[in-house]
Design a protein around this motif. Structure first.
Motif, mmCIF file in Angstrom:
data_model
loop_
_atom_site.group_PDB
_atom_site.id
_atom_site.type_symbol
_atom_site.label_atom_id
_atom_site.label_comp_id
_atom_site.label_asym_id
_atom_site.label_seq_id
_atom_site.Cartn_x
_atom_site.Cartn_y
_atom_site.Cartn_z
ATOM 1 N N UNK A 20 0.845 -1.241 -0.011
ATOM 2 C CA UNK A 20 0.031 0.071 -0.002
ATOM 3 C C UNK A 20 0.880 1.277 0.191
ATOM 4 N N UNK A 21 0.277 2.375 -0.808
ATOM 5 C CA UNK A 21 1.065 3.561 -0.567
ATOM 6 C C UNK A 21 -0.037 4.797 -0.442
ATOM 7 N N UNK A 22 0.246 5.536 0.439
ATOM 8 C CA UNK A 22 -0.868 6.758 0.559
ATOM 9 C C UNK A 22 -0.577 7.725 -0.527
ATOM 10 N N UNK A 23 -1.969 7.764 -1.133
ATOM 11 C CA UNK A 23 -2.116 8.867 -2.087
ATOM 12 C C UNK A 23 -2.550 10.338 -1.404
ATOM 13 N N UNK A 24 -3.831 9.982 -0.438
ATOM 14 C CA UNK A 24 -4.134 11.299 0.172
ATOM 15 C C UNK A 24 -4.425 10.989 1.386
ATOM 16 N N UNK A 25 -4.349 12.009 2.421
ATOM 17 C CA UNK A 25 -4.662 11.907 3.794
ATOM 18 C C UNK A 25 -5.565 13.199 4.037
ATOM 19 N N UNK A 26 -6.769 12.838 4.903
ATOM 20 C CA UNK A 26 -7.581 14.003 5.183
ATOM 21 C C UNK A 26 -7.635 13.836 6.668
ATOM 22 N N UNK A 27 -7.357 14.975 7.671
ATOM 23 C CA UNK A 27 -7.791 14.895 9.053
ATOM 24 C C UNK A 27 -9.022 15.162 9.133
ATOM 25 N N UNK A 28 -9.557 14.467 10.222
ATOM 26 C CA UNK A 28 -10.756 14.424 10.366
ATOM 27 C C UNK A 28 -10.868 14.900 11.887
ATOM 28 N N UNK A 29 -12.162 15.921 11.983
ATOM 29 C CA UNK A 29 -12.269 16.617 13.180
ATOM 30 C C UNK A 29 -12.922 15.544 14.424
#
Length: 129
Positions: free
Chosen positions: A120-129
């Motif tokens: 696996x490789x990270x494409x997008x990271x979204x921080x969640x509140x």
């Protein structure tokens, strides 16, 4: 290769990523990203176009972990959604251990991962509140 639906493979991936974060191994952190990559939060977004750019963005994380005496990171995988044959979205809550062995709550993120020949490789990271 198909997307890593296997929870064990995801756990291994996030274990390596968490270890790289807490030890300051920015080269290993960079190796966890597909390029270009993207990080999105409420007040900012930035993209990575090279391993050096990934590494540079995480250089400050290790001193922060050391100052807070965080010695280990554990990814609690909350949800896994297959997006396509090679893409999955994974919701993760990070939990840390400090030098006294106490649990320290972390932040929550959604990761868009792409399956590659190297895992696996990270494409997008979204921080969640």
């Amino acid at each position: 290769m198909t997307a890593p639906a296997d929870l064990d493979a995801l756990t291994d991936f996030f274990d390596r990523y968490g270890a790289a974060l807490t030890t300051g191994d920015v080269a290993a952190v960079a190796g966890c990203y597909a390029l270009p990559g993207l990080v999105v939060a409420d007040t900012y977004s930035f993209s990575f176009v090279s391993p050096a750019a990934v590494a540079l963005s995480f250089v400050g994380a290790a001193p922060d972990y050391q100052e807070r005496e965080l010695v280990a990171a554990n990814a609690l995988i909350e949800d896994v959604q297959r997006i396509s044959a090679l893409l999955i979205e994974v919701a993760v809550e990070w939990e840390f251990l400090d030098s006294q062995g106490r649990r320290v709550p972390g932040e929550r993120y959604r990761y868009l991962l792409r399956s590659t020949d190297n895992g696996p490789a990270i494409c997008t990271v979204i921080r969640i509140a």
